[in-house]
Write a protein that holds these residues in place. Structure first.
Motif: not given
Length: 376
Positions: A65-70, A204-206, A209-214
């Motif tokens: 998820g972190l990776e795909l979030s950009g 682009p930064l998702d 997805l970044l917030a959920v993964s962190l």
């Protein structure tokens, strides 16, 4: 006509496994065990360490998820602005990997650092495989320091009833010596060639997805510590399946299958009478024999099964700790972290490069441990 994402993911995993030599070796070993001991086939599922596999699944999901979030791509660009040469980048990432592994365990440290390394490699053209190999060595070094750095330390810490501080104090001389040697080797192995960002596209930064993964990292680790890894991993699978199915499609399912096979094969090997008799004949009451047995057994069974097996024959916890942690170097099965790093590298030649460095590292670490235990 577009290919269905599930079918595409299945084809990708199957093709990767077909080219994965280590997977083929494990599959061949399982076939031989099945032919010569068909009565054991029904026990195979019970030989898999399902909590560990569930924990790995959850961590892989969150790091994917972190990776795909950009986010890792952007972090890589930021780090490159600070580190202008390959040597500086290598020293920084190796040190970060070692430090993270002291508190996040060696496996989790790799799940964070390796995707970042791959992102930096895409940005700069810097070869990633050798750097990932050094990061695997780094997490084996760093995780040696603390009781929570790796599974074998957790097990032996609980068995020995040492305090956290006493444990760290006992391990500190070995870790300091190994880390100093690793940083010197890193400086020697990577040159001073400067690099520039070759990928100028701003991805682009998702943010969701970044917030959920962190935000789910710490709760997942807490659930795992409470022996709820299975339920926590299932919750993540359902969440990503509904909100971000691409995370599931891009997950390295082959890595999870390789680990399941490895648990079965190694435990079948450890249960053979000839292996048990060999353990009894090693003279483990001698600390030097125990130390060497910890290293050697790790090369055959991996250091976590080695720690569990040897604890049945000796209670010399200090020597055992040095032996099984040093045993993480050398052959790639010495530590689960090695296999994770090689698998995540995506390079079929990674295991060759790994052994070019890991075998000499084993010899050097074994000598350091022997001096610290018996000659100082």
């Amino acid at each position: 006509m577009p290919v269905h994402p599930v079918k595409a993911a299945f084809v990708r995993v199957a093709e990767g496994l077909r080219r994965d030599q280590f997977f083929l070796v494990l599959l061949g070993a399982l076939f031989l065990f099945s032919v010569f001991g068909p009565d054991r086939i029904a026990r195979y599922p019970s030989l898999v360490d399902w909590p560990t596999l569930a924990a790995m699944t959850g961590l892989l999901l969150l790091t994917k998820g972190l990776e795909l979030s950009g986010a890792l791509h952007r972090l890589g660009r930021t780090l490159i602005e600070w580190m202008r040469t390959e040597r500086a980048a290598a020293l920084c990432l190796v040190l970060v990997a070692a430090m993270l592994s002291t508190v996040l365990t060696n496996d989790v440290a790799l799940f964070v650092v390796v995707p970042l390394t791959l992102s930096i490699s895409k940005l700069t053209g810097m070869p990633s495989t050798k750097l990932i190999v050094f990061e695997a060595l780094a997490v084996n070094v760093g995780s040696t320091l603390t009781p929570i750095g790796n599974p074998q330390n957790i097990f032996l810490w609980q068995m020995s009833r040492m305090s956290f501080g006493d444990f760290v104090w006992h391990q500190l001389p070995l870790v300091a010596a190994m880390l100093a040697a690793l940083l010197l080797l890193t400086a020697f192995a990577f040159g001073t060639r400067s690099f520039e960002i070759q990928d100028h596209e701003a991805r682009p930064l998702d943010r969701p997805l970044l917030a959920v993964s962190l935000l789910l990292y710490v709760p997942f680790l807490i659930a795992t510590d409470l022996h709820l890894a299975g339920w926590a991993a299932l919750a993540l699978l359902l969440m990503f399946a509904i909100s971000r199915p691409r995370v599931l499609a891009d997950l390295d399912w082959g890595l999870l299958l390789v680990f399941a096979l490895m648990f079965v094969d190694l435990r079948l090997l450890a249960g053979l009478d000839v292996v048990k008799q060999l353990m009894l004949g090693l003279g483990l009451q001698d600390p030097a024999h125990l130390y060497l047995a910890g290293i050697g057994t790790s090369q055959l069974l991996s250091n976590v099964p080695a720690a569990i097996a040897l604890a049945e024959f000796s209670k010399d916890w200090g020597v055992l700790l040095y032996g099984v942690n040093v045993g993480g170097f050398g052959w790639m099965v010495g530590s689960l972290a090695n296999l994770i790093a090689l698998r995540m590298s995506g390079d079929r030649r990674a295991w060759i490069i790994f052994h070019l460095y890991a075998v000499p590292a084993l010899l050097a670490a074994a000598a350091m441990g022997y001096v610290l235990l018996f000659l100082r």
